[in-house]
Structures are given as structure tokens and as C-alpha cells.
Design a protein around this motif. Structure first.
Motif, PDB file in Angstrom:
ATOM      1  N   GLU A  51       0.858  -1.181   0.000  1.00 41.47           N
ATOM      2  CA  GLU A  51       0.000   0.000   0.000  1.00 41.47           C
ATOM      3  C   GLU A  51       0.889   1.224   0.000  1.00 41.47           C
ATOM      4  OE1 GLU A  51      -3.132   0.305   2.852  1.00 41.47           O
ATOM      5  OE2 GLU A  51      -3.321  -1.870   2.973  1.00 41.47           O
ATOM      6  N   GLN A  52       0.681   2.110  -0.964  1.00 42.97           N
ATOM      7  CA  GLN A  52       1.440   3.346  -1.018  1.00 42.97           C
ATOM      8  C   GLN A  52       0.625   4.388  -1.757  1.00 42.97           C
ATOM      9  OE1 GLN A  52       4.948   1.788  -2.898  1.00 42.97           O
ATOM     10  NE2 GLN A  52       4.329   2.523  -4.910  1.00 42.97           N
ATOM     11  N   LYS A  53       1.004   5.646  -1.566  1.00 43.84           N
ATOM     12  CA  LYS A  53       0.277   6.735  -2.204  1.00 43.84           C
ATOM     13  C   LYS A  53       0.870   7.095  -3.555  1.00 43.84           C
ATOM     14  CE  LYS A  53      -1.371   8.708   2.077  1.00 43.84           C
ATOM     15  NZ  LYS A  53      -1.408   9.881   2.939  1.00 43.84           N
ATOM     16  N   SER A  54       2.158   6.879  -3.709  1.00 43.84           N
ATOM     17  CA  SER A  54       2.818   7.236  -4.963  1.00 43.84           C
ATOM     18  C   SER A  54       2.674   6.113  -5.979  1.00 43.84           C
ATOM     19  CB  SER A  54       4.295   7.537  -4.719  1.00 43.84           C
ATOM     20  OG  SER A  54       4.945   6.396  -4.227  1.00 43.84           O
ATOM     21  N   ARG A  55       3.023   6.406  -7.196  1.00 38.93           N
ATOM     22  CA  ARG A  55       2.916   5.452  -8.300  1.00 38.93           C
ATOM     23  C   ARG A  55       3.919   4.313  -8.117  1.00 38.93           C
ATOM     24  NH1 ARG A  55       1.228   5.547 -13.781  1.00 38.93           N
ATOM     25  NH2 ARG A  55       0.298   7.570 -13.408  1.00 38.93           N
ATOM     26  N   PHE A  56       3.489   3.089  -8.423  1.00 40.35           N
ATOM     27  CA  PHE A  56       4.351   1.910  -8.380  1.00 40.35           C
ATOM     28  C   PHE A  56       5.106   1.856  -9.705  1.00 40.35           C
ATOM     29  CE2 PHE A  56       5.396  -2.589  -8.561  1.00 40.35           C
ATOM     30  CZ  PHE A  56       5.759  -2.853  -7.265  1.00 40.35           C
ATOM     31  N   ILE A  57       6.399   2.220  -9.667  1.00 37.22           N
ATOM     32  CA  ILE A  57       7.187   2.350 -10.896  1.00 37.22           C
ATOM     33  C   ILE A  57       8.119   1.155 -11.072  1.00 37.22           C
ATOM     34  CG2 ILE A  57       7.027   4.866 -10.906  1.00 37.22           C
ATOM     35  CD1 ILE A  57       9.795   4.987  -9.658  1.00 37.22           C
ATOM     36  N   SER A  58       8.865   1.154 -12.161  1.00 34.82           N
ATOM     37  CA  SER A  58       9.721   0.010 -12.473  1.00 34.82           C
ATOM     38  C   SER A  58      10.842  -0.171 -11.445  1.00 34.82           C
ATOM     39  CB  SER A  58      10.294   0.140 -13.878  1.00 34.82           C
ATOM     40  OG  SER A  58      11.028   1.327 -13.994  1.00 34.82           O
ATOM     41  N   GLN A  59      11.253   0.897 -10.779  1.00 31.06           N
ATOM     42  CA  GLN A  59      12.249   0.759  -9.714  1.00 31.06           C
ATOM     43  C   GLN A  59      11.681  -0.073  -8.570  1.00 31.06           C
ATOM     44  OE1 GLN A  59      13.402   4.450  -7.913  1.00 31.06           O
ATOM     45  NE2 GLN A  59      14.813   3.493  -6.489  1.00 31.06           N
ATOM     46  N   HIS A  60      10.409   0.151  -8.224  1.00 29.91           N
ATOM     47  CA  HIS A  60       9.760  -0.660  -7.194  1.00 29.91           C
ATOM     48  C   HIS A  60       9.629  -2.112  -7.648  1.00 29.91           C
ATOM     49  CE1 HIS A  60       7.979   3.389  -6.052  1.00 29.91           C
ATOM     50  NE2 HIS A  60       8.709   3.028  -4.994  1.00 29.91           N
ATOM     51  N   ALA A  61       9.373  -2.313  -8.926  1.00 30.29           N
ATOM     52  CA  ALA A  61       9.259  -3.678  -9.462  1.00 30.29           C
ATOM     53  C   ALA A  61      10.597  -4.409  -9.347  1.00 30.29           C
ATOM     54  CB  ALA A  61       8.787  -3.639 -10.908  1.00 30.29           C
ATOM     55  N   ASP A  62      11.699  -3.710  -9.637  1.00 30.78           N
ATOM     56  CA  ASP A  62      13.027  -4.322  -9.491  1.00 30.78           C
ATOM     57  C   ASP A  62      13.290  -4.700  -8.039  1.00 30.78           C
ATOM     58  OD1 ASP A  62      13.593  -4.125 -12.186  1.00 30.78           O
ATOM     59  OD2 ASP A  62      14.580  -2.165 -11.979  1.00 30.78           O
ATOM     60  N   GLU A  63      12.927  -3.819  -7.114  1.00 31.69           N
ATOM     61  CA  GLU A  63      13.112  -4.103  -5.691  1.00 31.69           C
ATOM     62  C   GLU A  63      12.258  -5.298  -5.264  1.00 31.69           C
ATOM     63  OE1 GLU A  63      12.114  -0.396  -3.905  1.00 31.69           O
ATOM     64  OE2 GLU A  63      14.021   0.531  -4.460  1.00 31.69           O
TER      65      GLU A  63
END
Length: 110
Positions: A51-63
Motif C-alpha cells: 500500500e502506497q500513495k505514490s505510483r508503483f514504478i519500475s524501480q519498485h518492481a526491481d526491488e
């Protein structure tokens, strides 16, 4: 957690066991919930709830992929199914990357 199980069980998956894994065990400071479950056909499921307020970007996907690799090393086996329960806007590149790697994404924007 009941809401999470209803989302996944809607796809005809019933878990015989479900255990929570703390992110600290995987040496992560991320604020997400990690679950490891076994269904009635003895297939293993990895479930990540974010759960987060900001956009789930490709950096988050890598993590997330690195966290999944740490989880497979921690439990000493691979998972047949990988689920991501997301309550945030999803970037199209991140979604394509995760789907290419075999992830099932449940996006429920608040």
C-alpha cells in the motif's frame, strides 16, 4: 488479511496453510506484507501486499524481484505462483515487467 484472501480465493484458490514473513527476515526495510501459502494441490504461492500513495514504478518492481529472490533463498524452494496485491497507481512498464516474470497483479486503487 481476510480481504486479501477473498481477492485471491475469488480465483478458485484455497490455501491449506498461510504464514506471514517479516520483511526484516529478508533484510528489507520496505513496508509491505509478505505471505507464503500452500494451496490444496500443494502448489506454493508467494503473496506480496503493498500500500502506497505514490505510483508503483519500475524501480519498485526491481526491488520486488530482489525481495522475491531473497524469499526463495530463505525458504529454500521456488514458488509456482507469485501474487502482488497493490493499492497504488501502477506504471505500465512496471506492470509489463512483472507480468513478463510471471506475476499476477491485483490492483485496487483507493
Amino acid at each position: 488479511m481476510k480481504e486479501m484472501l477473498e481477492r485471491i480465493c475469488h480465483k478458485q484458490v484455497v490455501f491449506t496453510s498461510l504464514e506471514s514473513i517479516a520483511p526484516k527476515v529478508l533484510k528489507s526495510r520496505k513496508k509491505l506484507a509478505i505471505f507464503s501459502g500452500v494451496d490444496r494441490k500443494s502448489f506454493y504461492h508467494a503473496i506480496f501486499q503493498c500500500e502506497q500513495k505514490s505510483r508503483f514504478i519500475s524501480q519498485h518492481a526491481d526491488e520486488l524481484l530482489h525481495l522475491y529472490a531473497a524469499l526463495t533463498l530463505h525458504v529454500n524452494h521456488n514458488y509456482k505462483h507469485k501474487h502482488l496485491l497493490l493499492k497504488a497507481p501502477l506504471c505500465s512498464k512496471a506492470g509489463a515487467l512483472l507480468k513478463e516474470k510471471g506475476w499476477i497483479i491485483y490492483n485496487d486503487i483507493v
